[in-house]
Design an enzyme around this catalytic site. Structure first.
Site, short mmCIF file in Angstrom:
data_model
loop_
_atom_site.label_atom_id
_atom_site.label_comp_id
_atom_site.label_asym_id
_atom_site.label_seq_id
_atom_site.Cartn_x
_atom_site.Cartn_y
_atom_site.Cartn_z
N ASP A 1 0.78 1.41 -12.74
CA ASP A 1 0.38 2.40 -11.56
C ASP A 1 1.61 3.04 -11.70
OD1 ASP A 1 -0.84 4.08 -10.32
OD2 ASP A 1 -1.96 2.73 -9.34
N TRP A 2 1.94 4.17 -10.60
CA TRP A 2 3.53 4.59 -11.17
C TRP A 2 4.13 4.16 -9.40
CZ3 TRP A 2 0.47 6.05 -14.48
CH2 TRP A 2 0.15 7.23 -15.60
#
Length: 869
Positions: A278-279
């Site tokens: 995920d970011w």
């Protein structure tokens, strides 16, 4: 993913801290699992792997590391942009949110949210919505669609992002996710199933300098039978990418949890695609690579992004040159990414991005995160909507769930005199997209907030719908009862109320993603508004737009509250979809994708939101399998409305059920197929020159590159013979294994998905209006087995076409071996606990309205007056 959060210390300190696991409660283990299984061993991916491996064998070190990471936050048109390998024909890959539509763009469709799709209980609609979304992402030039969401599962009713998924049951969630994947990928877009795994709360999910991310402590059986179930079905559908969650599992961060990525996902489930962070969820360089991470997004370090620092890119090149990461680990990652690219046919006339997620202007900086950036055309305003509004409207309409309808209050007559109350009935007066990422609850609630949102191209509000009907109505755009509403005896009052939630980088009305301030109550004094209107009017209809369960007790039983509708989160098509139901053009056919309680005390305390804790917050899943309806049944608690409940303007009867054995059962599945051959990778470390900066290359500050300065690359290559080696984790090995007995194909041992029993049931419209029926199939395990199981568990469902009054249709359902199995922790396999036992197979229109029972012993069915709960 989330929006930018800036913290302030050096990345080196943070990287050292997160590599160490923090103790969790006894009994919850995250063992090591090495090495990462090479992909390509299933026949349905063999051609794509062959093409990818040929390409990889001709790529330089820097070209390969450039593919495995993003170029940095705001360093391209899309929310995520990989590096490229243009010499061998591979462009930058565009990654873009989200689960209900293309985020931050124009001329797109804002589809109903996942929870709304789940409420349709319609497999065909699940697939067709996926196709429509895939067409829009492809039309905008997106390679990798960051959806669907099947985690969180909805364990916590106040969890902020439950609405992005399809419901609080693993089977409903699995069908929603798998059919969405099949639809999205049918047009050549790579779908991304997220978030693996058990990210059931927004607050404290992320690692920071203040504290580590929350540890979701889940036992092995619960992980397999609940939270992993939708991911297994998505992998079985051939999903191209999986995104890891921010949180830890049993003390080990998901983005570098070798057991989760290598052991469960890539070996047990046979996942052939690539795994991304995920970011800013990547916490380390070498450790995450060895643990099976294939792509770092957006490429920056999580502590201080936008300074040009990265755990991979140039650092990955260094780690290959100095021997810290085996060459085949990098090659497998790149091959996985490119195999997904080829598997979806993206090497054949695939469009390039024609939008910019960072701006709505036609021209702008090409790299907005850079201090100085070249400028150019960034938005071409390509219209990708086609006829997708029709699909969106159909989903919104067929999800509407009629909970209560006394004295035939609905449908409305054409000449009804209506008084409309509640700001939720009309568009946000500030503008339908005035709040970034829908981070407010003003006007009609069509979606929650955060990265899972999209801009509305328009919003057909309920008031718009009433106007289009030329309805006789008066609207009071307020959340309190005005003194001038002038009730008259023939009036019907319709009250619009809502409850919102979202991702925790935005706080809305003191709710930081999760519903911490609102609890399970309606927002904007909704309870009082309904009470006041009910005191003034004798015929009241309540329409609820909500992200999940809300408490209805303050007004549900008031004498004048005659009808209650849940319209869920309808996206852009909130108006006409509702009018079709209110005026009886179509009978409501939605069913609840979760249970509605009478009080929050109905739930086990373990599913409450975890508050601040010193150190790593611990969220221990002590309730095990008993979430949502499973808990209510075990605790003998009668909810306000049961999971699967939904009324119609007509009635249905289920009859003439038959159950047919198909595949004989054994206690354990037949032996798994052996892994097929995988690409052969070179293990020789490439020359340092493959990572040198190209001569006269124009660099952009903050952009992430895969190259090293020549002296730096040479030093890394020289260090390969150094006595100081990377401290590999305990149990680390480079020897590929045959894989666990529970594996063998995408999704697991293919025998698990063999049909054990086929059921048919006749559904008859016994009322006077046309309508669609939903048949829900639940399994009751035999009494006396040596393992605890919930009273009933959903295993399949089917929705009929529209049936005229008196018309019948046969619906077919199925039970697989896996449906009749439990996860044996000791054997590490799926086991049928009683092969000769009589499994109760219950069919009906709701979990509390099951009147047809079939038994696996004797293969007989009967209609009963009472169900199992």
């Amino acid at each position: 993913m989330f929006s930018l959060i800036l913290l302030s210390v050096s990345s080196g300190v943070a990287g050292a801290a997160v590599d160490k696991r923090i103790p969790v409660p006894a009994g919850y283990v995250a063992p090591s699992y090495y090495p990462t299984p090479h992909g390509g061993w299933t026949p349905d991916w063999s051609e794509s792997y062959h093409k990818a491996s040929l390409l990889v064998s001709n790529m330089t070190l820097a070209e390969k590391t450039n593919i495995t990471a993003g170029s940095g936050l705001f360093m391209g048109r899309c929310v995520g942009n990989t590096g490229s390998a243009l010499r061998v024909g591979i462009p930058q890959l565009c990654l873009q949110d989200g689960p209900l539509g293309l985020r931050n763009s124009d001329h797109i469709t804002a589809f109903p949210a996942g929870i709304t799709v789940g409420a349709t209980w319609d497999k065909d609609l699940m697939f067709r919505r996926g196709v429509a979304m895939g067409e829009e992402f492809r039309g905008k030039g997106v390679n990798i669609h960051l959806g669907p969401s099947v985690g969180p599962l909805g364990r916590k009713p106040r969890g902020g992002r439950n609405w992005e998924g399809f419901g609080s049951d693993p089977v409903l969630q699995a069908f929603g996710g798998a059919l969405s994947i099949e639809g999205i990928q049918s047009v050549g877009v790579i779908a991304t199933m997220k978030h693996l795994i058990a990210n059931e709360q927004e607050q404290y999910r992320m690692y920071s300098l203040a504290q580590p991310g929350m540890s979701s402590n889940v036992d092995d059986r619960t992980l397999h039978e609940l939270y992993l179930w939708p991911f297994a079905e998505g992998v079985r559908s051939g999903v191209g990418a999986v995104m890891m969650a921010y949180n830890a599992i049993n003390g080990s961060a998901c983005s570098q949890n070798s057991y989760l990525i290598n052991g469960i996902l890539k070996d047990e489930l046979g996942f052939q695609g690539f795994v991304m962070s995920d970011w800013l969820a990547q916490l380390s360089g070498v450790a995450s690579a060895l643990s099976g991470l294939d792509m770092s997004m957006p490429g920056d370090v999580y502590i201080i992004p936008l300074l040009g620092n990265t755990y991979w890119m140039s650092e990955y090149s260094r780690s290959i040159l100095n021997g810290s990461i085996p060459v085949d680990r990098l090659d497998d990652s790149v091959t996985r990414i490119l195999a997904a690219y080829f598997q979806m046919g993206q090497d054949r006339n695939y469009p390039r991005p024609n939008f910019d997620t960072n701006t709505q202007d036609a021209e702008g900086p090409l790299y907005p995160g850079a201090l100085i950036s070249p400028r150019g055309i960034v938005n071409e305003f390509v219209n990708v909507q086609a006829n997708h509004a029709e699909v969106a409207r159909e989903v919104a309409r067929d999800a509407i769930t009629l909970l209560k309808n006394i004295n035939g209050s609905l449908p409305l007559s054409r000449n009804s005199t209506l008084k409309i109350f509640g700001t939720d009935a009309e568009k946000n007066p500030d503008g339908i997209n005035s709040c970034a990422d829908q981070g407010c609850n003003k006007g009609t609630l069509g979606m929650g907030w955060g990265s899972g949102s999209a801009r509305y191209p328009y919003l057909d509000s309920p008031i718009d719908g009433l106007k289009s009907r030329s309805a006789n109505f008066r609207f009071f755009n307020t959340d309190s009862l005005p003194s001038n509403s002038n009730p008259a005896p023939g009036d019907t009052a319709i009250v619009f109320v809502s409850a919102d939630s979202g991702e925790n980088y935005i706080t809305v009305e003191n709710n930081p993603g999760d519903r911490t301030s609102a609890n399970l109550n309606l927002w904007h004094n909704g309870d009082k508004l309904v009470q006041d209107v009910a005191a003034a009017y004798s015929n009241v209809i309540v329409v609820v737009h909500t992200v999940g369960p809300v408490l209805l007790e303050a007004w549900h039983d008031l004498p004048s509250v005659n009808a209650v509708l849940f319209a869920h989160l309808p996206g852009q098509e909130a108006g006409d979809s509702l009018m079709q139901i209110l005026y009886g053009d179509v009978s409501p056919s939605g069913h609840l994708p979760y249970t509605i309680p009478t009080s929050e005390s109905n739930y086990p305390s373990s599913v409450s939101l975890v508050s601040f804790q010193v150190g790593q917050p611990q969220d221990t899943f002590t309730e095990g399998l008993y979430i949502d309806y499973r808990h209510f049944h075990a605790a003998n608690i009668t909810p306000r409305y049961a999971f699967g409940h939904g009324l119609s303007y007509t009635t249905f009867a289920f009859s003439n059920a038959t159950i047919t054995p198909v595949t004989p059962l054994t206690a354990t599945p037949p032996p798994r197929p052996a892994k097929g051959s995988t690409p052969t990778y070179y293990t020789t470390i490439p020359p340092a020159s493959e990572a040198y900066w190209p001569a006269n290359f124009p660099r952009i500050w903050r952009y992430l590159y895969p190259w090293l300065e020549k002296p730096d690359a040479d030093r890394a290559a020289a260090a390969v013979n150094s006595s100081t080696k990377y401290p590999y984790p305990p149990g680390y090995s480079t020897t590929q294994t045959a894989g666990p007995a529970s594996g063998g194909a995408q999704g697991g041992n293919p025998a698990l998905f063999n049909t054990a029993y086929r059921l048919t049931v006749t559904v008859t419209n016994t009322g006077t209006a046309p309508g669609k029926a939903v048949a829900q199939l639940y399994v009751q395990f035999p009494a006396g087995i040596p393992v605890d199981t919930p009273t009933i568990q959903l295993r399949d469902f089917a929705k009929s076409a529209t049936l005229a009054a008196g018309e019948s249709a046969a619906l077919e359902l199925r039970l697989t071996r896996k449906d009749l199995s439990v996860w044996d922790v000791a054997a590490q396999n799926w086991v049928v606990p009683d092969v000769q036992g009589d499994y109760g197979v219950w069919v009906g229109g709701s979990s509390d309205a099951l009147r047809v029972r079939c038994g696996t012993v004797g293969a007989a069915c009967e209609e009963r007056g009472e169900g199992p709960v």
